[in-house]
Design a protein around this motif. Structure first.
Motif, PDB file in Angstrom:
ATOM      1  N   ARG A 103      30.289  29.650  20.517  1.00 12.85           N
ATOM      2  CA  ARG A 103      29.533  28.430  20.333  1.00 12.85           C
ATOM      3  C   ARG A 103      30.453  27.217  20.246  1.00 12.85           C
ATOM      4  O   ARG A 103      30.162  26.172  20.818  1.00 12.85           O
ATOM      5  N   TYR A 104      31.566  27.346  19.515  1.00  6.74           N
ATOM      6  CA  TYR A 104      32.341  26.157  19.181  1.00  6.74           C
ATOM      7  C   TYR A 104      33.644  25.996  19.954  1.00  6.74           C
ATOM      8  O   TYR A 104      34.157  24.902  20.059  1.00  6.74           O
ATOM      9  N   SER A 105      34.218  27.052  20.417  1.00  8.77           N
ATOM     10  CA  SER A 105      35.522  26.876  21.050  1.00  8.77           C
ATOM     11  C   SER A 105      35.642  27.747  22.294  1.00  8.77           C
ATOM     12  O   SER A 105      35.957  28.921  22.221  1.00  8.77           O
ATOM     13  N   GLU A 106      35.397  27.134  23.431  1.00  7.35           N
ATOM     14  CA  GLU A 106      35.428  27.857  24.692  1.00  7.35           C
ATOM     15  C   GLU A 106      36.812  28.467  24.996  1.00  7.35           C
ATOM     16  O   GLU A 106      36.911  29.651  25.296  1.00  7.35           O
ATOM     17  N   PRO A 107      37.900  27.655  24.922  1.00  9.79           N
ATOM     18  CA  PRO A 107      39.212  28.242  25.258  1.00  9.79           C
ATOM     19  C   PRO A 107      39.613  29.393  24.340  1.00  9.79           C
ATOM     20  O   PRO A 107      40.147  30.397  24.803  1.00  9.79           O
ATOM     21  N   LEU A 108      39.321  29.231  23.055  1.00 10.13           N
ATOM     22  CA  LEU A 108      39.664  30.292  22.107  1.00 10.13           C
ATOM     23  C   LEU A 108      38.840  31.545  22.394  1.00 10.13           C
ATOM     24  O   LEU A 108      39.319  32.672  22.285  1.00 10.13           O
ATOM     25  N   TYR A 109      37.581  31.335  22.797  1.00 11.46           N
ATOM     26  CA  TYR A 109      36.732  32.471  23.120  1.00 11.46           C
ATOM     27  C   TYR A 109      37.282  33.219  24.314  1.00 11.46           C
ATOM     28  O   TYR A 109      37.311  34.456  24.355  1.00 11.46           O
ATOM     29  N   GLN A 110      37.742  32.464  25.306  1.00 11.23           N
ATOM     30  CA  GLN A 110      38.276  33.093  26.517  1.00 11.23           C
ATOM     31  C   GLN A 110      39.533  33.906  26.214  1.00 11.23           C
ATOM     32  O   GLN A 110      39.762  34.951  26.811  1.00 11.23           O
ATOM     33  N   SER A 111      40.371  33.381  25.302  1.00 14.66           N
ATOM     34  CA  SER A 111      41.642  34.073  25.073  1.00 14.66           C
ATOM     35  C   SER A 111      41.530  35.168  24.008  1.00 14.66           C
ATOM     36  O   SER A 111      42.296  36.110  24.007  1.00 14.66           O
ATOM     37  N   LEU A 112      40.579  35.026  23.081  1.00 18.23           N
ATOM     38  CA  LEU A 112      40.522  35.941  21.944  1.00 18.23           C
ATOM     39  C   LEU A 112      39.196  36.686  21.884  1.00 18.23           C
ATOM     40  O   LEU A 112      39.147  37.888  21.645  1.00 18.23           O
ATOM     41  N   GLY A 113      38.123  35.933  22.139  1.00 22.82           N
ATOM     42  CA  GLY A 113      36.776  36.450  21.912  1.00 22.82           C
ATOM     43  C   GLY A 113      36.437  37.681  22.719  1.00 22.82           C
ATOM     44  O   GLY A 113      35.783  38.601  22.221  1.00 22.82           O
ATOM     45  N   ILE A 114      36.918  37.707  23.969  1.00 21.44           N
ATOM     46  CA  ILE A 114      36.539  38.832  24.815  1.00 21.44           C
ATOM     47  C   ILE A 114      37.130  40.147  24.317  1.00 21.44           C
ATOM     48  O   ILE A 114      36.673  41.214  24.683  1.00 21.44           O
ATOM     49  N   PHE A 115      38.139  40.071  23.447  1.00 21.75           N
ATOM     50  CA  PHE A 115      38.733  41.307  22.937  1.00 21.75           C
ATOM     51  C   PHE A 115      38.059  41.787  21.678  1.00 21.75           C
ATOM     52  O   PHE A 115      38.270  42.911  21.251  1.00 21.75           O
ATOM     53  N   LEU A 116      37.261  40.905  21.067  1.00 22.08           N
ATOM     54  CA  LEU A 116      36.711  41.249  19.765  1.00 22.08           C
ATOM     55  C   LEU A 116      35.838  42.508  19.763  1.00 22.08           C
ATOM     56  O   LEU A 116      35.993  43.350  18.889  1.00 22.08           O
ATOM     57  N   PRO A 117      34.923  42.668  20.734  1.00 20.85           N
ATOM     58  CA  PRO A 117      34.084  43.882  20.698  1.00 20.85           C
ATOM     59  C   PRO A 117      34.895  45.165  20.753  1.00 20.85           C
ATOM     60  O   PRO A 117      34.554  46.162  20.122  1.00 20.85           O
ATOM     61  N   LEU A 118      36.006  45.125  21.497  1.00 25.48           N
ATOM     62  CA  LEU A 118      36.880  46.302  21.608  1.00 25.48           C
ATOM     63  C   LEU A 118      37.410  46.728  20.250  1.00 25.48           C
ATOM     64  O   LEU A 118      37.702  47.889  20.010  1.00 25.48           O
ATOM     65  N   ILE A 119      37.540  45.728  19.371  1.00 25.86           N
ATOM     66  CA  ILE A 119      38.244  45.956  18.122  1.00 25.86           C
ATOM     67  C   ILE A 119      37.432  46.739  17.107  1.00 25.86           C
ATOM     68  O   ILE A 119      37.982  47.482  16.303  1.00 25.86           O
ATOM     69  N   THR A 120      36.109  46.593  17.189  1.00 22.13           N
ATOM     70  CA  THR A 120      35.266  47.286  16.208  1.00 22.13           C
ATOM     71  C   THR A 120      35.576  48.772  16.182  1.00 22.13           C
ATOM     72  O   THR A 120      35.520  49.415  15.138  1.00 22.13           O
ATOM     73  N   VAL A 121      35.882  49.336  17.345  1.00 16.53           N
ATOM     74  CA  VAL A 121      36.124  50.771  17.398  1.00 16.53           C
ATOM     75  C   VAL A 121      37.603  51.121  17.287  1.00 16.53           C
ATOM     76  O   VAL A 121      37.982  52.267  17.442  1.00 16.53           O
ATOM     77  N   ASN A 122      38.440  50.121  17.006  1.00 13.35           N
ATOM     78  CA  ASN A 122      39.856  50.402  16.859  1.00 13.35           C
ATOM     79  C   ASN A 122      40.093  51.077  15.510  1.00 13.35           C
ATOM     80  O   ASN A 122      39.804  50.516  14.465  1.00 13.35           O
ATOM     81  N   CYS A 123      40.643  52.290  15.550  1.00 14.30           N
ATOM     82  CA  CYS A 123      40.761  53.028  14.290  1.00 14.30           C
ATOM     83  C   CYS A 123      41.701  52.360  13.306  1.00 14.30           C
ATOM     84  O   CYS A 123      41.596  52.561  12.108  1.00 14.30           O
ATOM     85  N   ALA A 124      42.629  51.536  13.813  1.00 13.64           N
ATOM     86  CA  ALA A 124      43.588  50.921  12.912  1.00 13.64           C
ATOM     87  C   ALA A 124      42.896  50.004  11.901  1.00 13.64           C
ATOM     88  O   ALA A 124      43.305  49.917  10.752  1.00 13.64           O
ATOM     89  N   ILE A 125      41.835  49.325  12.333  1.00 15.86           N
ATOM     90  CA  ILE A 125      41.158  48.374  11.443  1.00 15.86           C
ATOM     91  C   ILE A 125      40.546  49.113  10.250  1.00 15.86           C
ATOM     92  O   ILE A 125      40.763  48.752   9.098  1.00 15.86           O
ATOM     93  N   LEU A 126      39.786  50.158  10.552  1.00 13.04           N
ATOM     94  CA  LEU A 126      39.184  50.950   9.474  1.00 13.04           C
ATOM     95  C   LEU A 126      40.288  51.621   8.656  1.00 13.04           C
ATOM     96  O   LEU A 126      40.207  51.698   7.437  1.00 13.04           O
ATOM     97  N   GLY A 127      41.323  52.069   9.353  1.00 16.54           N
ATOM     98  CA  GLY A 127      42.438  52.738   8.675  1.00 16.54           C
ATOM     99  C   GLY A 127      43.079  51.864   7.615  1.00 16.54           C
ATOM    100  O   GLY A 127      43.339  52.316   6.505  1.00 16.54           O
ATOM    101  N   VAL A 128      43.308  50.604   7.952  1.00 18.21           N
ATOM    102  CA  VAL A 128      43.937  49.694   6.998  1.00 18.21           C
ATOM    103  C   VAL A 128      43.062  49.549   5.755  1.00 18.21           C
ATOM    104  O   VAL A 128      43.556  49.598   4.629  1.00 18.21           O
ATOM    105  N   SER A 129      41.754  49.424   5.958  1.00 18.86           N
ATOM    106  CA  SER A 129      40.855  49.298   4.806  1.00 18.86           C
ATOM    107  C   SER A 129      40.873  50.554   3.938  1.00 18.86           C
ATOM    108  O   SER A 129      40.827  50.471   2.709  1.00 18.86           O
ATOM    109  N   LEU A 130      40.945  51.729   4.584  1.00 15.22           N
ATOM    110  CA  LEU A 130      40.950  52.973   3.819  1.00 15.22           C
ATOM    111  C   LEU A 130      42.262  53.149   3.050  1.00 15.22           C
ATOM    112  O   LEU A 130      42.276  53.593   1.904  1.00 15.22           O
TER     113      LEU A 130
END
Lengths: 197, 203
Positions: free
Chosen positions: A97-124
């Motif tokens: 909604r607010y930042s097109e360039p940031l979305y292009q460089s970062l946003g498209i990777f975000l959905p991939l990250i939900t299933v990245n085991c490292a993220i859940l791993g760090v929390s555990l």
């Protein structure tokens, strides 16, 4: 070591001596498949740093103030995943909604990250090692940076390897794992620098 | 006819469609515990239980899940089974539970489980999905057990905690450290892929 220095010790330890990828093998799936190119690796790495640094303290708050008072610790897996997924979704929508360039460089990777085991791993890990809120933040940030360093180093090496002759059976994931092994050996050189479990 | 299909579903993940060395899926959560055969056994049993039962559950529910929220439903189902594994381990084998630490919980993000649900269980009948999940779990288990076998034997000279090699053996301590896992997996993938390529050429 005094308690006030602990967050910083954890920060450096999670980058070097206890790199989440090279010592705990977390986040391998995206590491193996995305590390072909430096540009995409950088984008994904940045997104991982951001999500780890934000969701780890967030999960800490949820765990301490919601799960423990109600005695629901055993639900932490589900709750952490929901928190991570919801947060990632929100960030993606905000960026779009607010930042097109940031979305292009970062946003498209975000959905991939939900299933990245490292993220859940760090929390555990954060729960098991009983960190405080501040330490959790630095642990998340450090682990993200460690993952980032590992993936861009790997992408750089793989780009150089494009013209190398590799036995056909070892091409692709095989050679990537061998390189990761060497990187892990290099990172073992840091061990003993900061002693932390 | 039905038997043939079942057989094929069962055999494929064990051989030429193995989730680990063909699709390189789901090594994250378990590779970390492959420095001991015992831990690996417990972890792979956990994965086996989760893949089989979540494939079955999703397949039973497949006509009732709206496709927009299916990922969420799948994750919930997987997480439920992982929580069962976690609680059972904690109750009956607290020592093992402590050693495995966060890795039991990380079975949730194991890509094999989600992968089999998305690719198979959403389109197939419950029995067939159960067999597919079971076979994928088994295919995964034997590769990881092979890795653990090599790592524990070379790294400590023992298997399942019992000393096998005598005092003449010098432990390759690198094997039980993180790089060992990467190298052993790479070598196993290399051997298997060469073999598959040779077979493909002969066909």
């Amino acid at each position: 070591m005094t308690d006030s220095l602990l967050p910083f010790a954890v920060f450096f330890a999670s980058i070097f001596t206890g790199n989440i990828l090279l010592t705990n093998y977390l986040g391998m799936c995206s590491f193996l498949s995305v590390s072909k190119e430096l540009k995409t690796s950088t984008g994904l790495g940045m997104a991982v740093i951001f999500v780890m640094a934000t969701t780890t303290p967030l999960n800490w708050i949820v765990y301490q103030y919601l799960l423990i008072p109600f005695g629901l610790e055993y639900l932490r897996f589900i709750v952490f995943i929901i928190v991570i997924a919801a947060f990632v979704q929100l960030t993606e929508m905000t960026l779009e909604r607010y930042s097109e360039p940031l979305y292009q460089s970062l946003g498209i990777f975000l959905p991939l990250i939900t299933v990245n085991c490292a993220i859940l791993g760090v929390s555990l890990f954060m729960v098991i090692r009983e960190y405080t809120l501040l330490t959790s933040f630095f642990f998340g940030l450090g682990s993200g940076i460690g993952w980032f360093i590992a993936i861009i180093a790997m992408a750089g090496i793989r780009q150089k390897l494009k013209n190398a002759k590799i036995p056909p059976g070892l091409e692709g994931p095989g050679i990537t794992l061998v390189i990761a092994g060497f990187m892990a050996m290099a990172f073992m050189g840091f061990s003993g620098m900061i002693a932390i479990s | 006819m039905a038997n043939k299909l079942l057989r094929k579903t069962f055999m494929e993940p064990l051989g030429k469609n193995n989730p680990v060395f063909v699709q390189i899926l789901g090594i994250c959560s378990t590779l970390a515990v492959t420095n001991k055969l015992q831990n690996t056994m417990v972890m792979t049993l956990g994965v086996l239980f989760t893949t089989a039962l979540s494939s079955l559950t999703i397949s039973l529910l497949r006509n009732y899940i709206p496709s927009r929220i299916r990922m969420m439903v799948e994750t919930m189902v997987i997480a439920t089974f992982v929580i069962i594994v976690d609680i059972v381990l904690k109750a009956f084998y607290p020592e093992m539970w402590k050693q495995l630490g966060p890795y039991v919980g990380l079975i949730i993000t194991n890509c094999i489980i989600m992968g089999r649900i998305e690719a198979f269980a959403l389109q197939n009948k419950p029995m067939l999905s159960l067999v597919d999940g079971l076979a994928s779990g088994l295919g995964y288990a034997y590769v990881l057990l092979a890795i653990a076998f090599v790592r524990e034997l070379l790294g400590t000279g023992s298997l399942w905690g019992y000393q096998i090699l005598g005092s003449w053996w010098t432990n390759w301590s690198i094997m039980i450290m993180p790089p060992g896992g990467f190298f052993v997996l790479a070598i196993i993938i290399w051997i298997i892929r060469e073999k598959i390529m040779k077979e493909a050429k002969n066909d």
